[in-house]
Motif scaffolding. Structure first.
Motif, PDB file in Angstrom:
ATOM      1  N   PRO A 188     -10.854 -28.213 -79.991  1.00 33.16           N
ATOM      2  CA  PRO A 188     -10.613 -29.526 -79.363  1.00 33.16           C
ATOM      3  C   PRO A 188      -9.691 -30.452 -80.150  1.00 33.16           C
ATOM      4  CG  PRO A 188     -12.745 -29.542 -80.429  1.00 33.16           C
ATOM      5  CD  PRO A 188     -12.183 -28.138 -80.591  1.00 33.16           C
ATOM      6  N   TYR A 189      -9.055 -29.959 -81.214  1.00 34.06           N
ATOM      7  CA  TYR A 189      -8.249 -30.818 -82.072  1.00 34.06           C
ATOM      8  C   TYR A 189      -6.766 -30.478 -81.963  1.00 34.06           C
ATOM      9  CZ  TYR A 189     -12.939 -31.229 -83.818  1.00 34.06           C
ATOM     10  OH  TYR A 189     -14.286 -31.410 -83.883  1.00 34.06           O
ATOM     11  N   CYS A 190      -5.925 -31.461 -82.271  1.00 38.18           N
ATOM     12  CA  CYS A 190      -4.484 -31.229 -82.219  1.00 38.18           C
ATOM     13  C   CYS A 190      -3.770 -32.123 -83.215  1.00 38.18           C
ATOM     14  CB  CYS A 190      -3.940 -31.453 -80.809  1.00 38.18           C
ATOM     15  SG  CYS A 190      -4.072 -33.144 -80.237  1.00 38.18           S
ATOM     16  N   VAL A 191      -2.508 -31.800 -83.430  1.00 38.32           N
ATOM     17  CA  VAL A 191      -1.594 -32.599 -84.235  1.00 38.32           C
ATOM     18  C   VAL A 191      -0.542 -33.146 -83.272  1.00 38.32           C
ATOM     19  CG1 VAL A 191       0.192 -32.507 -86.017  1.00 38.32           C
ATOM     20  CG2 VAL A 191      -1.945 -31.243 -86.319  1.00 38.32           C
ATOM     21  N   VAL A 192      -0.273 -34.436 -83.347  1.00 39.46           N
ATOM     22  CA  VAL A 192       0.737 -35.055 -82.497  1.00 39.46           C
ATOM     23  C   VAL A 192       1.878 -35.520 -83.397  1.00 39.46           C
ATOM     24  CG1 VAL A 192       1.250 -36.873 -80.813  1.00 39.46           C
ATOM     25  CG2 VAL A 192      -1.022 -35.811 -80.838  1.00 39.46           C
ATOM     26  N   LEU A 193       3.091 -35.105 -83.059  1.00 37.37           N
ATOM     27  CA  LEU A 193       4.295 -35.534 -83.784  1.00 37.37           C
ATOM     28  C   LEU A 193       4.917 -36.710 -83.043  1.00 37.37           C
ATOM     29  CD1 LEU A 193       5.856 -32.016 -84.452  1.00 37.37           C
ATOM     30  CD2 LEU A 193       4.325 -33.336 -85.936  1.00 37.37           C
ATOM     31  N   ILE A 194       5.164 -37.779 -83.776  1.00 39.99           N
ATOM     32  CA  ILE A 194       5.760 -38.991 -83.211  1.00 39.99           C
ATOM     33  C   ILE A 194       6.877 -39.436 -84.143  1.00 39.99           C
ATOM     34  CG2 ILE A 194       5.376 -41.434 -82.636  1.00 39.99           C
ATOM     35  CD1 ILE A 194       2.392 -40.695 -82.203  1.00 39.99           C
ATOM     36  N   PRO A 228       9.560 -42.653 -76.174  1.00 38.81           N
ATOM     37  CA  PRO A 228       9.081 -42.236 -77.491  1.00 38.81           C
ATOM     38  C   PRO A 228       8.639 -40.775 -77.512  1.00 38.81           C
ATOM     39  CG  PRO A 228       7.453 -43.627 -76.421  1.00 38.81           C
ATOM     40  CD  PRO A 228       8.672 -43.616 -75.535  1.00 38.81           C
ATOM     41  N   GLU A 229       8.926 -40.120 -78.623  1.00 39.20           N
ATOM     42  CA  GLU A 229       8.481 -38.737 -78.807  1.00 39.20           C
ATOM     43  C   GLU A 229       6.987 -38.731 -79.099  1.00 39.20           C
ATOM     44  OE1 GLU A 229       9.043 -34.958 -81.853  1.00 39.20           O
ATOM     45  OE2 GLU A 229      10.341 -36.697 -82.068  1.00 39.20           O
ATOM     46  N   ALA A 230       6.270 -37.875 -78.408  1.00 35.01           N
ATOM     47  CA  ALA A 230       4.854 -37.612 -78.676  1.00 35.01           C
ATOM     48  C   ALA A 230       4.605 -36.180 -78.216  1.00 35.01           C
ATOM     49  CB  ALA A 230       3.951 -38.587 -77.940  1.00 35.01           C
ATOM     50  N   GLU A 241      15.132 -41.510 -88.928  1.00 32.81           N
ATOM     51  CA  GLU A 241      13.869 -41.923 -88.340  1.00 32.81           C
ATOM     52  C   GLU A 241      12.752 -41.647 -89.340  1.00 32.81           C
ATOM     53  OE1 GLU A 241      13.966 -41.231 -83.680  1.00 32.81           O
ATOM     54  OE2 GLU A 241      14.296 -39.346 -84.746  1.00 32.81           O
ATOM     55  N   SER A 242      11.564 -42.073 -88.992  1.00 33.27           N
ATOM     56  CA  SER A 242      10.357 -41.724 -89.730  1.00 33.27           C
ATOM     57  C   SER A 242       9.490 -40.882 -88.812  1.00 33.27           C
ATOM     58  CB  SER A 242       9.602 -42.972 -90.167  1.00 33.27           C
ATOM     59  OG  SER A 242      10.336 -43.652 -91.153  1.00 33.27           O
ATOM     60  N   LEU A 243       8.724 -39.987 -89.407  1.00 33.78           N
ATOM     61  CA  LEU A 243       7.881 -39.081 -88.643  1.00 33.78           C
ATOM     62  C   LEU A 243       6.420 -39.368 -88.916  1.00 33.78           C
ATOM     63  CD1 LEU A 243       7.613 -36.490 -86.857  1.00 33.78           C
ATOM     64  CD2 LEU A 243       7.662 -35.184 -89.010  1.00 33.78           C
ATOM     65  N   LEU A 244       5.642 -39.463 -87.855  1.00 33.34           N
ATOM     66  CA  LEU A 244       4.198 -39.587 -87.968  1.00 33.34           C
ATOM     67  C   LEU A 244       3.584 -38.250 -87.584  1.00 33.34           C
ATOM     68  CD1 LEU A 244       5.372 -42.431 -86.653  1.00 33.34           C
ATOM     69  CD2 LEU A 244       2.973 -43.033 -86.786  1.00 33.34           C
ATOM     70  N   ILE A 245       2.664 -37.767 -88.395  1.00 34.61           N
ATOM     71  CA  ILE A 245       1.922 -36.545 -88.112  1.00 34.61           C
ATOM     72  C   ILE A 245       0.479 -36.992 -87.902  1.00 34.61           C
ATOM     73  CG2 ILE A 245       1.276 -34.257 -88.939  1.00 34.61           C
ATOM     74  CD1 ILE A 245       3.744 -34.459 -90.837  1.00 34.61           C
ATOM     75  N   LEU A 276       0.969 -45.533 -77.003  1.00 34.93           N
ATOM     76  CA  LEU A 276       2.250 -45.448 -77.704  1.00 34.93           C
ATOM     77  C   LEU A 276       3.377 -46.045 -76.870  1.00 34.93           C
ATOM     78  CD1 LEU A 276       3.753 -44.350 -80.224  1.00 34.93           C
ATOM     79  CD2 LEU A 276       4.097 -42.238 -78.921  1.00 34.93           C
ATOM     80  N   LYS A 277       3.401 -45.768 -75.579  1.00 37.54           N
ATOM     81  CA  LYS A 277       4.447 -46.301 -74.706  1.00 37.54           C
ATOM     82  C   LYS A 277       4.432 -47.828 -74.676  1.00 37.54           C
ATOM     83  CE  LYS A 277       5.040 -42.475 -71.487  1.00 37.54           C
ATOM     84  NZ  LYS A 277       4.905 -42.068 -70.079  1.00 37.54           N
ATOM     85  N   LYS A 278       3.280 -48.425 -74.862  1.00 33.76           N
ATOM     86  CA  LYS A 278       3.172 -49.894 -74.855  1.00 33.76           C
ATOM     87  C   LYS A 278       3.688 -50.525 -76.145  1.00 33.76           C
ATOM     88  CE  LYS A 278      -0.878 -50.013 -71.867  1.00 33.76           C
ATOM     89  NZ  LYS A 278      -2.303 -50.341 -71.785  1.00 33.76           N
ATOM     90  N   VAL A 279       3.519 -49.821 -77.289  1.00 33.43           N
ATOM     91  CA  VAL A 279       3.819 -50.447 -78.575  1.00 33.43           C
ATOM     92  C   VAL A 279       5.111 -49.958 -79.228  1.00 33.43           C
ATOM     93  CG1 VAL A 279       1.371 -50.876 -79.025  1.00 33.43           C
ATOM     94  CG2 VAL A 279       2.435 -48.806 -79.937  1.00 33.43           C
ATOM     95  N   HIS A 280       5.689 -48.890 -78.732  1.00 31.23           N
ATOM     96  CA  HIS A 280       6.867 -48.288 -79.366  1.00 31.23           C
ATOM     97  C   HIS A 280       8.145 -48.982 -78.914  1.00 31.23           C
ATOM     98  CE1 HIS A 280       9.389 -45.211 -81.150  1.00 31.23           C
ATOM     99  NE2 HIS A 280       8.313 -44.582 -81.588  1.00 31.23           N
ATOM    100  N   SER A 281       9.135 -49.031 -79.805  1.00 27.58           N
ATOM    101  CA  SER A 281      10.411 -49.671 -79.465  1.00 27.58           C
ATOM    102  C   SER A 281      11.314 -48.769 -78.627  1.00 27.58           C
ATOM    103  CB  SER A 281      11.151 -50.084 -80.743  1.00 27.58           C
ATOM    104  OG  SER A 281      11.527 -48.938 -81.496  1.00 27.58           O
TER     105      SER A 281
END
Length: 105
Positions: free
Chosen positions: A4-10, A83-85, A55-59, A74-79
């Motif tokens: 049930p777990y995942c890694v999201v790249l942003i 946005p990549e997710a 850019e900067s990468l969030l893991i 993310l869509k609400k707060v990202h510039s």
């Protein structure tokens, strides 16, 4: 049974925005942990031409059940307008760490 777990790249436009997004995701309990990679070079197609940018990468470590809520937030707060997710499944891992993810969010 599927893990049930995942890694999201942003990606974020800079380290400051990445830091802000990471704090928001943690505060909203959409992430158990966020690693920040402060400077990456990205190359991509945008509006018909190849672009490049720093850019900067969030893991982000989270539960698969939270992905849609995370992306909506993310869509609400990202510039970025798009946005990549990208979510990648965690196939296996340290059971203690995976339990910690579950207990954190």
């Amino acid at each position: 049974m599927t893990n049930p777990y995942c890694v999201v790249l942003i990606t974020a436009s800079n380290a400051r925005q990445a830091d802000q997004i990471s704090r928001m995701l943690l505060k909203e309990r959409l992430a158990a942990c966020v690693n920040l990679v402060p400077r990456i070079q990205s190359r991509y197609w945008w509006k018909g031409k190849i672009e490049k940018s720093s850019e900067s990468l969030l893991i982000v470590k989270t539960r698969r059940a939270l992905i849609m809520k995370l992306v909506a937030y993310l869509k609400k707060v990202h510039s970025y307008s798009v946005p990549e997710a990208i979510a990648l499944p965690i196939v296996a891992g340290n059971a203690d760490y995976l339990r910690w993810i579950r207990e954190s969010i």
